[in-house]
Design a protein around this motif. Sequence first.
Motif, PDB file in Angstrom:
ATOM      1  N   ARG A 137      -0.862   2.888   6.410  1.00  0.00           N
ATOM      2  CA  ARG A 137      -0.751   1.589   5.923  1.00  0.00           C
ATOM      3  C   ARG A 137       0.022   1.342   4.651  1.00  0.00           C
ATOM      4  O   ARG A 137       0.855   0.357   4.723  1.00  0.00           O
ATOM      5  N   ALA A 138       0.065   2.563   3.644  1.00  0.00           N
ATOM      6  CA  ALA A 138       1.249   2.533   2.813  1.00  0.00           C
ATOM      7  C   ALA A 138       2.720   2.465   3.291  1.00  0.00           C
ATOM      8  O   ALA A 138       3.479   1.831   2.598  1.00  0.00           O
ATOM      9  N   ALA A 139       2.738   3.301   4.248  1.00  0.00           N
ATOM     10  CA  ALA A 139       4.233   3.372   4.636  1.00  0.00           C
ATOM     11  C   ALA A 139       4.500   2.009   5.237  1.00  0.00           C
ATOM     12  O   ALA A 139       5.902   1.647   4.954  1.00  0.00           O
ATOM     13  N   THR A 140       3.758   1.243   5.785  1.00  0.00           N
ATOM     14  CA  THR A 140       4.026  -0.090   6.336  1.00  0.00           C
ATOM     15  C   THR A 140       4.499  -0.902   5.296  1.00  0.00           C
ATOM     16  O   THR A 140       5.512  -1.644   5.275  1.00  0.00           O
ATOM     17  N   GLU A 141       3.925  -1.035   4.094  1.00  0.00           N
ATOM     18  CA  GLU A 141       4.098  -1.770   2.892  1.00  0.00           C
ATOM     19  C   GLU A 141       5.418  -1.286   2.370  1.00  0.00           C
ATOM     20  O   GLU A 141       6.135  -2.063   1.814  1.00  0.00           O
ATOM     21  N   GLU A 142       5.737   0.147   2.261  1.00  0.00           N
ATOM     22  CA  GLU A 142       6.887   0.397   1.624  1.00  0.00           C
ATOM     23  C   GLU A 142       8.189   0.221   2.655  1.00  0.00           C
ATOM     24  O   GLU A 142       9.120  -0.064   2.097  1.00  0.00           O
TER      25      GLU A 142
END
Length: 224
Positions: free
Chosen positions: A98-103
């Motif tokens: 999920r964090a990678a998607t926002e990044e």
Amino acid sequence: MSETVSFRRASLLDRVLSEADRALRVLAGSVSARRPNPAGPAPVAEEGAGEGGLTEGERRHAAGLMRVNHVGEICAQALYRGQALVADKPGTREVFLRAATEETDHLAWLDERLKELRSRPSLLNPLWYAGAFGLGVLAGKAGDAWNLGFMAETERQVERHLDGHLGTLPANDVRSRAIVEQMAEDERQHRVTAEQHGGKSLPAPVRAAMRCGAKVMTSTAYYI
């Protein structure tokens, strides 16, 4: 099917091949943001006018800072994908994905801003990506608590880094400032999420080594 579910069902070989494909797309600049650019639509440039009223020196400085931030997002993509690849629990893996998607949103916004500033990403991005991915795998091998702790400390240091950029960006560079402010808010949320999921505080020598590595990266990326 969500990426988390697909990731869990895939074999290790399939995951590795998928990550190689993603790395190529990230490095080629072919990722797209899911959220609108916080700076809004790009303005129409007027012939003979500086970008957003910036002087040439301000433009070069803003471009250098945005290139540094772009490298940070390249590393974040690689780091979190590497950590997700070897995470013990599906819930932990989901935090990283999920964090990678926002990044990915950050990466796309910064790519747009660099083009507006008539500049380019770092020429060393393949090196940064490979190093960060390997570091992510190593962190993941230490177990979920340390894996999440590494994420929390990474985001804590990124928060300080972005706050510093907000203090040194040209005062009239409102577009870069809007992007960095949204990035900082997202990074704070990533840190809180990692802590809430059980991330351990890293030993002082590890935190110091992370700061030294980040200093080398940011100093180099500003120019190259």
